[in-house]
Design a protein around this motif. Structure first.
Motif, mmCIF file in Angstrom:
data_model
loop_
_atom_site.group_PDB
_atom_site.id
_atom_site.type_symbol
_atom_site.label_atom_id
_atom_site.label_comp_id
_atom_site.label_asym_id
_atom_site.label_seq_id
_atom_site.Cartn_x
_atom_site.Cartn_y
_atom_site.Cartn_z
ATOM 1 N N GLU A 1 5.268 -8.854 -4.892
ATOM 2 C CA GLU A 1 4.534 -9.370 -3.734
ATOM 3 C C GLU A 1 3.085 -8.883 -3.745
ATOM 4 O O GLU A 1 2.696 -8.015 -4.530
ATOM 5 C CB GLU A 1 5.262 -8.974 -2.449
ATOM 6 C CG GLU A 1 6.649 -9.613 -2.352
ATOM 7 C CD GLU A 1 7.387 -9.277 -1.073
ATOM 8 O OE1 GLU A 1 8.190 -10.112 -0.625
ATOM 9 O OE2 GLU A 1 7.178 -8.175 -0.516
ATOM 10 N N ALA A 2 2.290 -9.442 -2.841
ATOM 11 C CA ALA A 2 0.827 -9.296 -2.897
ATOM 12 C C ALA A 2 0.340 -7.856 -2.914
ATOM 13 O O ALA A 2 -0.614 -7.523 -3.629
ATOM 14 C CB ALA A 2 0.206 -10.040 -1.711
ATOM 15 N N ASN A 3 0.969 -7.004 -2.134
ATOM 16 C CA ASN A 3 0.459 -5.639 -1.975
ATOM 17 C C ASN A 3 1.172 -4.601 -2.820
ATOM 18 O O ASN A 3 0.816 -3.413 -2.750
ATOM 19 C CB ASN A 3 0.539 -5.225 -0.501
ATOM 20 C CG ASN A 3 -0.480 -5.946 0.347
ATOM 21 O OD1 ASN A 3 -1.638 -6.081 -0.033
ATOM 22 N ND2 ASN A 3 -0.057 -6.436 1.515
ATOM 23 N N TYR A 4 2.141 -5.019 -3.611
ATOM 24 C CA TYR A 4 2.914 -4.015 -4.350
ATOM 25 C C TYR A 4 2.025 -3.174 -5.272
ATOM 26 O O TYR A 4 2.215 -1.962 -5.395
ATOM 27 C CB TYR A 4 4.033 -4.670 -5.159
ATOM 28 C CG TYR A 4 4.915 -3.650 -5.846
ATOM 29 C CD1 TYR A 4 5.828 -2.889 -5.110
ATOM 30 C CD2 TYR A 4 4.813 -3.417 -7.214
ATOM 31 C CE1 TYR A 4 6.624 -1.941 -5.724
ATOM 32 C CE2 TYR A 4 5.609 -2.466 -7.834
ATOM 33 C CZ TYR A 4 6.505 -1.726 -7.089
ATOM 34 O OH TYR A 4 7.284 -0.775 -7.694
ATOM 35 N N GLY A 5 1.037 -3.783 -5.879
ATOM 36 C CA GLY A 5 0.168 -3.057 -6.794
ATOM 37 C C GLY A 5 -0.652 -1.967 -6.140
ATOM 38 O O GLY A 5 -1.087 -1.012 -6.807
ATOM 39 N N VAL A 6 -0.857 -2.065 -4.824
ATOM 40 C CA VAL A 6 -1.661 -1.050 -4.130
ATOM 41 C C VAL A 6 -0.936 0.282 -4.081
ATOM 42 O O VAL A 6 -1.560 1.344 -4.016
ATOM 43 C CB VAL A 6 -2.028 -1.533 -2.705
ATOM 44 C CG1 VAL A 6 -2.888 -0.497 -1.978
ATOM 45 C CG2 VAL A 6 -2.769 -2.868 -2.773
ATOM 46 N N TRP A 7 0.403 0.264 -4.127
ATOM 47 C CA TRP A 7 1.149 1.520 -4.143
ATOM 48 C C TRP A 7 0.690 2.416 -5.293
ATOM 49 O O TRP A 7 0.728 3.639 -5.190
ATOM 50 C CB TRP A 7 2.650 1.269 -4.302
ATOM 51 C CG TRP A 7 3.368 0.592 -3.186
ATOM 52 C CD1 TRP A 7 4.169 -0.506 -3.267
ATOM 53 C CD2 TRP A 7 3.418 0.985 -1.800
ATOM 54 N NE1 TRP A 7 4.696 -0.825 -2.040
ATOM 55 C CE2 TRP A 7 4.251 0.076 -1.123
ATOM 56 C CE3 TRP A 7 2.829 2.018 -1.073
ATOM 57 C CZ2 TRP A 7 4.517 0.160 0.242
ATOM 58 C CZ3 TRP A 7 3.092 2.109 0.292
ATOM 59 C CH2 TRP A 7 3.922 1.188 0.930
ATOM 60 N N ASN A 8 0.263 1.799 -6.394
ATOM 61 C CA ASN A 8 -0.162 2.573 -7.560
ATOM 62 C C ASN A 8 -1.376 3.440 -7.261
ATOM 63 O O ASN A 8 -1.579 4.477 -7.890
ATOM 64 C CB ASN A 8 -0.479 1.631 -8.721
ATOM 65 C CG ASN A 8 -0.730 2.373 -10.016
ATOM 66 O OD1 ASN A 8 0.146 3.065 -10.514
ATOM 67 N ND2 ASN A 8 -1.924 2.241 -10.564
ATOM 68 N N ASP A 9 -2.175 3.034 -6.291
ATOM 69 C CA ASP A 9 -3.331 3.843 -5.910
ATOM 70 C C ASP A 9 -2.948 4.978 -4.958
ATOM 71 O O ASP A 9 -3.737 5.891 -4.740
ATOM 72 C CB ASP A 9 -4.407 2.959 -5.261
ATOM 73 C CG ASP A 9 -5.010 1.991 -6.250
ATOM 74 O OD1 ASP A 9 -5.412 2.437 -7.334
ATOM 75 O OD2 ASP A 9 -5.079 0.787 -5.941
ATOM 76 N N TRP A 10 -1.753 4.885 -4.420
ATOM 77 C CA TRP A 10 -1.248 5.996 -3.591
ATOM 78 C C TRP A 10 -0.553 7.028 -4.463
ATOM 79 O O TRP A 10 -0.770 8.229 -4.328
ATOM 80 C CB TRP A 10 -0.296 5.473 -2.510
ATOM 81 C CG TRP A 10 0.113 6.555 -1.577
ATOM 82 C CD1 TRP A 10 1.240 7.327 -1.639
ATOM 83 C CD2 TRP A 10 -0.644 7.056 -0.474
ATOM 84 N NE1 TRP A 10 1.236 8.263 -0.637
ATOM 85 C CE2 TRP A 10 0.093 8.119 0.108
ATOM 86 C CE3 TRP A 10 -1.865 6.699 0.100
ATOM 87 C CZ2 TRP A 10 -0.363 8.832 1.212
ATOM 88 C CZ3 TRP A 10 -2.323 7.403 1.209
ATOM 89 C CH2 TRP A 10 -1.570 8.463 1.748
ATOM 90 N N ASN A 11 0.296 6.566 -5.355
ATOM 91 C CA ASN A 11 1.004 7.463 -6.261
ATOM 92 C C ASN A 11 1.316 6.693 -7.542
ATOM 93 O O ASN A 11 1.818 5.574 -7.477
ATOM 94 C CB ASN A 11 2.298 7.976 -5.615
ATOM 95 C CG ASN A 11 2.932 9.102 -6.393
ATOM 96 O OD1 ASN A 11 3.400 8.918 -7.506
ATOM 97 N ND2 ASN A 11 2.960 10.286 -5.800
ATOM 98 N N ARG A 12 1.035 7.304 -8.685
ATOM 99 C CA ARG A 12 1.177 6.600 -9.955
ATOM 100 C C ARG A 12 2.612 6.537 -10.475
ATOM 101 O O ARG A 12 2.881 5.843 -11.447
ATOM 102 C CB ARG A 12 0.283 7.262 -11.016
ATOM 103 C CG ARG A 12 -1.183 7.348 -10.645
ATOM 104 C CD ARG A 12 -1.878 6.012 -10.737
ATOM 105 N NE ARG A 12 -3.217 6.058 -10.185
ATOM 106 C CZ ARG A 12 -4.303 6.409 -10.854
ATOM 107 N NH1 ARG A 12 -4.203 6.806 -12.109
ATOM 108 N NH2 ARG A 12 -5.489 6.382 -10.268
ATOM 109 N N ALA A 13 3.523 7.252 -9.853
ATOM 110 C CA ALA A 13 4.913 7.262 -10.326
ATOM 111 C C ALA A 13 5.615 5.974 -9.898
ATOM 112 O O ALA A 13 5.703 5.660 -8.709
ATOM 113 C CB ALA A 13 5.651 8.472 -9.772
ATOM 114 N N THR A 14 6.156 5.249 -10.860
ATOM 115 C CA THR A 14 6.799 3.969 -10.580
ATOM 116 C C THR A 14 7.951 4.117 -9.603
ATOM 117 O O THR A 14 8.112 3.303 -8.683
ATOM 118 C CB THR A 14 7.309 3.335 -11.885
ATOM 119 O OG1 THR A 14 6.196 3.137 -12.765
ATOM 120 C CG2 THR A 14 7.975 1.992 -11.623
ATOM 121 N N ILE A 15 8.762 5.157 -9.774
ATOM 122 C CA ILE A 15 9.909 5.338 -8.881
ATOM 123 C C ILE A 15 9.444 5.607 -7.444
ATOM 124 O O ILE A 15 10.071 5.159 -6.482
ATOM 125 C CB ILE A 15 10.837 6.467 -9.394
ATOM 126 C CG1 ILE A 15 12.180 6.417 -8.663
ATOM 127 C CG2 ILE A 15 10.180 7.847 -9.259
ATOM 128 C CD1 ILE A 15 13.224 7.345 -9.259
#
Length: 271
Positions: free
Chosen positions: A243-257
């Motif tokens: 979904e549109a915002n899922y990639g923004v999580w990567n800027d919060w924490n780089r761990a995929t899990i």
């Protein structure tokens, strides 16, 4: 938050090193154990003071073997399945508590969403997963861990910038040095902002003249929303994988899990 610095190709790193002397390089030689920490600290202080930074909050800092041990073993915290991770960091009791906040803090959450475009369940998921809704923010001075990580060769440049930022926060009186305490990696407040992110994204949402991520729930949640918006959050957009915002999580924490767990935690709060 504990965002991990991304790797770079060797050529780019070499070019950057040739073009720019970082604060860490100016301060002195990094190290892989505590033997050179005292000398590095004195060199860093001299360099920082020459740049107009008040280093008095660093008085008495010591090499923190605990933070180095945790830094070297971070990968262990992100092992297992998403469900196992959620059981540790966002159990059913947290979902219930977050649903309670959805009701009790509805007015505040609506105002934040109207201004920043971030859904309430997203902010509650971050708040819950980072510190158990503020209950586990930590009580360790940020200056020792940040100095240790700035000295350590693994991510010296990254954490030298964070140490500079922490000293700037204290020097400008945004938060007193005595109050700058966290869980051990230099993070501040109830959603664990690194000092540089505090300077960029912290907001005074309760209008008391301070950007207080330690005591003010309004400032904590609004600043977290401002961080997400500043990293490209699309107002009202989805935040689960694909979904549109899922990639923004990567800027919060780089761990995929961690990213998958945050998305699922938010989804459970909303449903």
């Amino acid at each position: 938050m504990a965002v991990l610095a991304k790797g770079r190709v060797f050529a780019a790193a070499t070019l950057a090193a040739l073009m720019m002397a970082t604060g860490a390089q100016a301060a002195g030689q990094c190290g892989k154990d505590g033997s050179g920490f005292a000398a590095w600290t004195e060199a860093y202080k001299a360099d920082a003071q020459a740049r107009g930074i008040d280093t008095r909050p660093m008085q008495g800092v010591k090499y923190d073997t605990g933070v180095i041990k945790i830094d070297r073993s971070q990968h262990k915290a992100f092992k297992g399945t998403v469900e196992q991770f959620l059981a540790r960091r966002a159990p059913a009791s947290y979902v219930s508590k977050a649903k309670g906040y959805m009701k009790s803090q509805a007015g505040l959450l609506r105002k934040i969403e109207a201004q920043f475009g971030v859904q309430p369940e997203v902010l509650l998921a971050i708040w819950g997963m980072e510190t158990g809704f503020g209950a586990n923010s930590g009580n360790k001075s940020v200056f020792g861990p940040l100095a240790t990580l700035a000295y350590d060769c693994r991510r010296s440049e990254f954490f030298t910038n964070e140490l500079d930022s922490a000293l700037e926060i204290a020097q400008k009186g945004y938060i007193s040095a005595a109050q700058m305490r966290g869980a051990g990696f230099g993070e501040l407040g109830q959603t664990q902002f690194l000092p540089s992110k505090y300077l960029q994204f912290a907001v005074d949402f309760d209008g008391d003249g301070r950007r207080d991520l330690i005591h003010s729930r309004a400032d904590v949640l609004a600043s977290t929303a401002n961080f997400l918006r500043g990293h490209g959050w699309s107002a009202g957009g989805g935040y689960r994988p694909g979904e549109a915002n899922y990639g923004v999580w990567n800027d919060w924490n780089r761990a995929t899990i961690y990213q998958k767990a945050l998305a699922e935690f938010a989804h459970r709060i909303a449903n």
